[in-house]
Design an enzyme around this catalytic site. Structure first.
Site, PDB file in Angstrom:
ATOM      1  N   ASN A 128      16.705  54.631  23.304  1.00 16.37           N
ATOM      2  CA  ASN A 128      17.280  55.786  24.254  1.00 16.37           C
ATOM      3  C   ASN A 128      16.031  56.057  25.081  1.00 16.37           C
ATOM      4  OD1 ASN A 128      19.847  57.105  23.630  1.00 16.37           O
ATOM      5  ND2 ASN A 128      19.324  55.721  21.206  1.00 16.37           N
ATOM      6  N   ARG A 162       0.903  64.022   5.834  1.00 14.69           N
ATOM      7  CA  ARG A 162       2.495  64.739   6.783  1.00 14.69           C
ATOM      8  C   ARG A 162       1.521  65.266   7.971  1.00 14.69           C
ATOM      9  NH1 ARG A 162       7.427  62.757   7.302  1.00 14.69           N
ATOM     10  NH2 ARG A 162       7.693  62.560   5.022  1.00 14.69           N
ATOM     11  N   HIS A 211      20.733  62.093  17.896  1.00 15.29           N
ATOM     12  CA  HIS A 211      21.239  61.581  16.662  1.00 15.29           C
ATOM     13  C   HIS A 211      22.713  60.778  16.893  1.00 15.29           C
ATOM     14  CE1 HIS A 211      21.715  61.591  12.149  1.00 15.29           C
ATOM     15  NE2 HIS A 211      23.104  61.490  12.316  1.00 15.29           N
ATOM     16  N   ALA A 219      27.183  55.308  24.357  1.00 21.61           N
ATOM     17  CA  ALA A 219      27.674  57.382  24.947  1.00 21.61           C
ATOM     18  C   ALA A 219      26.285  58.096  24.566  1.00 21.61           C
ATOM     19  CB  ALA A 219      28.334  57.564  24.104  1.00 21.61           C
TER      20      ALA A 219
END
Ligand code: GAR
Length: 205
Positions: free
Chosen positions: A17, A68, A112, A176
């Site tokens: 992507n 994190r 997603h 897609a």
């Protein structure tokens, strides 16, 4: 045309992507440029693809940070140093802290592989097949703190064919995705996307 929006792409893996965004941004009239790619895993093959395309690519390994928050702070600093305006998550498989998400609110996109809000999380294709769905697809949305939520910018549907396996369906959806993400980023970079509550409004060109 006004200046192109400066985009940073975050990846964890193969980066197909990311490549679709890099390729789209090669067009002179595309309203965004990819100025930085950050990978969080040494085996993120996409980093090599970015370097080959002449895009600055950085490895920031989450394992090198004690928390994190510390990892996200390093991401934020690196993005700001590159004067990034929009962030695209492209197969970035790490949850971001609410503070980081809030700092990039409505300036951070994710892709997603399902028609959200259906099938957030992992194994989307196996779950769509198991549920007997006839249609699958992908979603580009603005990122919110809860995983795979946020105002939807664009979606694309693909059919689920008889005999599909998670792999055959994933390949069809991925094609897609490669069309959808550049299209959605273009809309945002053109300034045509406005967030109104939980929804996105898109102005005419
Ligand atoms: C893509 O299918 C993307 O939609 C998915 O990971 C794959 C990454 O492939 N992302 C998620 O599942 C995020 N929740 P890529 O590295 O080749 O772009």
């Amino acid at each position: 045309m006004s200046a192109r929006r400066r985009v940073g792409v975050l990846i964890s893996g193969r980066g197909s992507n990311m490549k679709s965004l890099i390729d789209a941004a090669k067009a002179k009239d595309y309203p965004a440029e990819i100025v930085l790619v950050i990978g969080n895993r040494a085996d993120a093959g996409g980093l090599a693809i970015a370097k080959d395309a002449g895009i600055p690519a950085r490895m920031i390994a989450h394992r090198d940070f004690p928390s994190r928050a510390a990892f996200d702070a390093a991401l934020d600093k690196t993005l700001k140093e590159a004067r990034v305006e929009l962030v695209c998550l492209a197969g970035f498989m790490r949850l971001l802290t609410p503070e980081f998400v809030e700092a990039w609110r409505d300036r951070m996109l994710n892709i997603h592989p399902s028609l959200l809000p259906e099938f957030p999380g992992l194994d989307t294709h196996a779950r769509a097949i198991a549920a007997g769905k006839r249609v699958a697809g992908c979603t580009v949305h603005f990122v919110r703190a809860e995983m795979d939520t946020g105002p939807v910018i664009a979606q694309a549907e693909v059919p689920i064919e008889p005999g599909d396996t998670p792999d055959t369906l994933a390949a069809r959806v991925l094609k897609a995705e490669h069309r959808l993400y550049p299209m959605a980023l273009k809309l945002v970079a053109e300034g045509r996307v406005r967030v109104a509550g939980d929804k996105v409004e898109i102005a005419d060109a």
